[in-house]
Design a protein around this motif. Structure first.
Motif, PDB file in Angstrom:
ATOM      1  N   PRO A  13       0.461  -1.641   0.173  1.00 42.89           N
ATOM      2  CA  PRO A  13      -0.423   0.071   0.140  1.00 42.89           C
ATOM      3  C   PRO A  13       1.494   0.702   0.006  1.00 42.89           C
ATOM      4  CG  PRO A  13      -0.078  -0.446   1.905  1.00 42.89           C
ATOM      5  CD  PRO A  13       1.369  -1.737   1.417  1.00 42.89           C
ATOM      6  N   GLN A  14       0.183   2.042  -0.488  1.00 48.74           N
ATOM      7  CA  GLN A  14       1.867   3.587  -0.808  1.00 48.74           C
ATOM      8  C   GLN A  14       0.275   4.519   0.596  1.00 48.74           C
ATOM      9  OE1 GLN A  14      -2.075   6.564  -1.870  1.00 48.74           O
ATOM     10  NE2 GLN A  14       0.168   7.181  -2.137  1.00 48.74           N
ATOM     11  N   SER A  15       1.127   5.762   0.926  1.00 46.19           N
ATOM     12  CA  SER A  15       0.934   6.314   1.971  1.00 46.19           C
ATOM     13  C   SER A  15       1.203   7.396   1.330  1.00 46.19           C
ATOM     14  CB  SER A  15       1.583   5.986   3.306  1.00 46.19           C
ATOM     15  OG  SER A  15       0.702   7.099   4.104  1.00 46.19           O
ATOM     16  N   GLY A  16       0.142   8.140   1.243  1.00 45.29           N
ATOM     17  CA  GLY A  16      -0.045   9.824   1.193  1.00 45.29           C
ATOM     18  C   GLY A  16       0.526   9.806   0.180  1.00 45.29           C
ATOM     19  N   ALA A  17       1.728  10.747  -0.639  1.00 37.16           N
ATOM     20  CA  ALA A  17       2.258  11.426  -1.814  1.00 37.16           C
ATOM     21  C   ALA A  17       3.253   9.980  -2.211  1.00 37.16           C
ATOM     22  CB  ALA A  17       3.448  13.022  -1.972  1.00 37.16           C
TER      23      ALA A  17
END
Length: 114
Positions: A13-17
Motif C-alpha cells: 500500500p502507498q501512503s500520502g504522496a
C-alpha cells in the motif's frame, strides 16, 4: 539483483504522496548490499507519466530501455527502501547514458557533494 537494473515491484500500500501500484523500479543501492543478501533494497519508482520539463526530478527512458514497453521516467525524488519481497520480476538494465544521468540527479537531489 544488481544496481541500475529495472524490476517490477509491488509498491502497495502507498501512503500520502508516495508512489504506489505494481510498477517498474530502478535498483539504486550499491551492489555491496545486493551481494550480501540485505533484506531491503533502495529503489526509485518508474512512471509512464513522462514530464520532460522535470529534468532534475526525472530521468527519461525510451521505449525498450530497461525492458520497458513504453517511454518512461525514473522518479528520482521518490527514492525509498522496500523489502525485497516486493520485487516481482527482472525487466532489464538501463543504458550507460541513463546511469550517468541517474547518478547526477541523485547527487543533486540528495546534495551528496558536501
Amino acid at each position: 539483483m544488481k544496481r541500475f537494473e529495472v524490476w517490477l515491484a509491488n509498491l502497495n500500500p502507498q501512503s500520502g504522496a508516495e508512489v504506489g501500484k505494481v510498477r517498474p523500479v530502478l535498483i539504486v543501492q550499491s551492489n555491496l548490499l545486493n551481494d550480501v543478501g540485505h533484506p531491503a533494497t533502495i529503489i526509485c519508482p518508474i512512471t509512464t507519466n513522462v514530464k520532460p520539463e522535470l529534468k532534475t526530478l526525472r530521468v527519461n527512458l525510451s521505449q525498450g530501455e530497461g525492458g520497458l514497453s513504453k517511454p518512461s521516467a525514473i522518479i528520482i525524488d521518490q527514492i525509498r527502501a522496500i523489502d525485497n519481497k516486493r520485487l516481482i520480476e527482472w525487466k532489464g538494465e538501463i543504458s550507460k547514458k541513463s546511469v550517468k544521468q541517474v547518478k547526477h540527479n541523485l547527487n543533486v537531489v540528495l546534495d551528496l557533494n558536501w
